[in-house]
Scaffold this active site. Structure first.
Site: not given
Length: 820
Positions: A488, A587, A616, A673, A715, A763, A765
């Site tokens: 997933k 759940r 689970h 799993r 910054y 930042c 980027d």
């Protein structure tokens, strides 16, 4: 699955030692580094000029392998009395004999493809076009050699309906062996070129060698316009073989009556019927026509074929087009070089109509044999006919024949290194560049120097590490225990189909995704493995049925919605579902008191089949919660026993996750799993030494500056230097998925093997790092996540888990898949 004794019957052993004749064999191995299931492996100790497989037998025995094919005397291994040894004259021949015997167990259409050029592309395109119509198998990548073919054919299984195998040869005497392994019922002869001419006395001899692949064929597809093929074919192909020829000749079975290239597509009329091919270069058109004729033979209508053609995509690693420096493009065709493939590549280069300037970078014709001056004059004419304005030639032979060329601009270099040193002075600007050379010249370095650098931050994904981690967990299971791979969120952010292909090669039983669109995406990428959708939503049930996805059913609402969707599809006779039991996580899932009603409702819909029942574990990794985990397992056992009795058959049962596989082996049941453990992470300390990191996030230093004490960085001026500081800038930020919580020195990266703390805020980027005590230069590599900067340790430092950091890596970070 065969036993070692059954396999030995396919061979002609000199001598054999089979103390355990009933051991099953599902894996054929020739490379000890690729070991997966030791208990089901048969190792072939192949000798090469650089390696001797016999040297790895001791290591493999320690890893659990018990079956071996060898050429050395068995006395060398008499200390291993519980191992099976079969001694033969030739391990490669033995591998081929085993695969040939396996092939004879199948009575399905098998397509065999050979030729000088286009084999892999035709195979890949056929796989693209037919994957939704057949359970098919094909060679992985270019596994078309004396070893690659038997390994590929061995992967044939009972559910396959069609096989597509390519066969490559370089010398006389090789094809007969491959023909006995593949035994194609349908043959395709692709483009015939001059590759490997040095090993054959003539083009006719090479053609006759290739035609041996088709000696058992019922049908052969070929391009009849080549006079050599049209003359030799009737003499060498059995009369009972139906020849489906195509071309411009009047006697072609499928005659080309019209061919029009317009825009980005070519319309070809075969026997008056139009087919629209989404390419304009001659190579792609020829390859597509082979595929078209095969599909016609398989009774697809022209309308169906045109729909499939529209979805064709270029095959990577064959004439790749990449953005290059200074508004140019580079065509990467560094696979091989002969006259015919050069002509094909030049035709493709010519189709780059937005570039008026055309450049060819060529190496010596190392695969063709000794060329004459007349040959080089012919090359010159070919280049000029295709509008080449600049020739860059590499190699001693080109240098010796410079006088044969009169291209407007031409440069000659003795070797690739000399070219690379001068590349910056060749004034490349807004042009289409073909890079084509024999493998010995390593022209991939030229492509690397030319291609445009985009984002310099990349995520390296190791496929061998995936195989290692899978093998580690599988070794803890009983042979009959199946495994689900959790893929997933694009394999936890690492990609999808590239990793899944590796899992598929290693016989994973199921895949599991979170949502329907993830499963649909995998189906569209030709993934045929069973796929469980764990977050199945009622609105998408119709789509799930369309794409053969298997839903998790976790309450009566989801069950009834799926039943309603099935009623809209009376053509569906059988549909697998996976029932979730709530064992305490609270759940999703059914409880014990609902089993009678659940079984009754499911039995009213005969199309429904419960493939598995699962739950689970809430805290399998936590020893403090072991009592709770054991109560979950006990409850699961009780509820599934009850449901099985009510259903009247045995669905697969699974509850263990990655941590549970190691810590709760009593709960392996029928299936487990494997999630985060597959990708190299585990909360269980015992697992960690055995796991390999799959992902390495890397970038480079783009800038280094020196600031004085009292100056600030970033910054809000949140870092203030207390001494003279060397500040490095790396092109990664929170837009790339790098957590801002790692700012202010909380995190660090690795530069030259040393830790470089993060300065100030991260930042969007960029990130600033402290290089004051680290010798570094602009352009140096920086490891953001890796073996020396573990992602699980970084996650723990900021209150997260590895899932968070992996899945956060943005799509603008290029994934590079590494196969060692």
């Amino acid at each position: 699955m065969s036993t070692i004794q059954e396999i030995s019957k396919a061979l002609n052993p000199i001598v054999q030692q089979l103390p355990c004749p009933d051991l099953p064999v599902s894996e054929l191995l020739f490379d000890s580094r690729r070991l997966l299931r030791a208990d089901k492996t048969l190792f072939f100790a192949i000798k090469t000029s650089r390696h001797d497989g016999h040297d790895y037998i001791g290591e493999l025995i320690r890893a659990g392998v018990r079956n071996f094919v060898v050429t050395e005397p068995l006395s060398r291994w008499k200390a291993f009395g519980d191992c099976n040894f079969i001694c033969v004259n030739d391990c490669v021949a033995a591998l081929q004999q085993v695969a040939a015997a396996h092939r004879r167990e199948f009575d399905i259409p098998v397509v065999g493809i050979t030729g000088s050029n286009g084999k892999t592309i035709v195979k890949e395109w056929l796989a693209q076009m037919l994957t939704n119509d057949f359970h098919l198998i094909a060679n992985p990548n270019s596994y078309n050699s004396q070893i690659g073919v038997p390994i590929s054919v061995w992967q044939m299984q009972s559910h396959h309906e069609l096989a597509i195998f390519e066969a490559g040869i370089s010398q006389p005497g090789e094809m007969a062996r491959l023909a006995d392994i593949i035994r194609p019922t349908i043959g395709i002869l692709t483009n015939l070129g001059t590759a490997h001419d040095q090993f054959f006395h003539s083009e006719q001899e090479k053609l006759e060698e290739k035609l041996l692949l088709f000696r058992h064929c019922k049908t052969l597809i070929c391009h009849i316009d080549n006079p050599l093929i049209s003359n030799i074919l009737p003499k060498k192909i059995p009369q009972q073989c139906q020849i489906l020829s195509w071309g411009h000749r009047d006697d072609a079975r499928f005659r080309i009556t019209q061919e029009i290239a317009q825009g980005h597509q070519t319309t070809v009329a075969l026997n008056g019927q139009d087919f629209v091919i989404p390419f304009t270069d001659a190579a792609s058109v020829e390859n597509a026509l082979h595929a078209i004729v095969l599909l016609l033979h398989l009774n697809f209508t022209p309308e169906q074929i045109n729909a499939k053609l529209a979805d064709l995509t270029p095959v990577e690693r064959r004439m790749e087009v990449k953005e290059a420096i200074r508004q140019s493009v580079v065509i990467n065709d560094t696979y091989s070089l002969d006259f015919n493939s050069l002509r094909v590549a030049l035709d493709f280069l010519k189709s780059q109509i937005r570039y008026d300037r055309k450049t060819a970078i060529l190496s010596d014709f190392a695969q063709v044999g000794q060329l004459t001056t007349d040959d080089y004059l012919a090359v010159n004419r070919m280049l000029k006919a295709h509008g080449i304005g600049k020739l860059i030639a590499v190699g001693q032979d080109f240098g010796a024949h410079q006088n044969a060329f009169d291209i407007a601009e031409q440069h000659f270099f003795p070797n690739t290194d000399a070219l690379l040193k001068s590349l910056g002075h060749l004034k490349i600007q807004h042009e289409a560049i073909l890079v084509k050379g024999a493998r010995a010249f390593r022209f991939e370095r030229v492509v690397d120097a030319l291609q445009l650098r985009t984002h310099r931050t990349v995520l390296d994904v190791s496929l061998p590490a995936i195989a290692n981690n899978l093998a580690y967990y599988r070794a803890q299971l009983q042979p009959q225990t199946k495994m689900v791979a959790m893929v997933k969120a694009q394999c936890y952010g690492l990609g999808d189909v590239e990793l899944i292909n590796e899992l598929q090669y290693h016989h994973i039983d199921y895949l599991a995704v979170a949502y329907t669109d993830e499963g649909v995406n995998l189906r569209k990428k030709n993934i045929k493995l069973p796929i469980i959708v764990l977050g199945a939503e009622g609105e998408s049930f119709d789509m799930m049925i369309d794409y053969a996805l298997e839903p998790e059913i976790f309450n009566f609402s989801s069950l009834r919605a799926f039943v309603a969707a099935l009623k809209r599809r009376p053509d569906i006779r059988h549909c697998d579902i996976h029932v979730k039991i709530d064992t305490g996580m609270h759940r999703l899932g059914f409880r014990e008191e609902q089993m009678e009603q659940l079984a009754a409702e499911m039995q009213r819909t005969p199309q429904l089949h419960v493939a598995s029942v699962f739950s689970h574990l809430a805290a399998a990794e936590d020893p403090a919660e072991d009592d709770f985990t054991l109560s979950q397992i006990s409850y699961f056992q009780k509820v599934t026993d009850k449901l099985e009795k009510l259903l009247g058959y045995h669905p697969l049962r699974h509850i263990d996750n990655s941590a549970g596989i190691t810590r709760f082996p009593q709960a392996h049941f029928d299936m487990v799993r494997l999630g985060i453990g597959l990708y190299g992470f585990s909360a269980v300390a015992a697992d960690r030494p055995h796991l390999q990191h799959v992902a390495t996030l890397k970038t480079v230093i783009t800038h280094i500056a020196e600031i004085g004490a009292g100056e600030t960085v970033g910054y809000n001026r949140e870092f203030k230097a207390t001494r003279t500081t060397h500040v490095g800038v790396i092109p990664i930020g929170y837009a790339d998925g790098y957590p801002p919580e790692l700012g202010h020195g909380v995190g660090h990266v690795i530069v030259g093997g040393k830790k470089a703390p993060i300065l100030g805020k991260i930042c969007m980027d960029m990130t600033m790092i402290d290089l004051t005590d680290i010798p570094a230069a602009e352009g140096d590599e920086v490891v953001v996540y890796g073996d020396d900067n573990r992602i699980d340790e970084i996650a723990a430092r900021i209150g997260k888990i590895p899932y968070h950091l992996l899945t956060a890596i943005s799509r603008r970070v290029q994934r590079v898949y590494i196969m060692e």
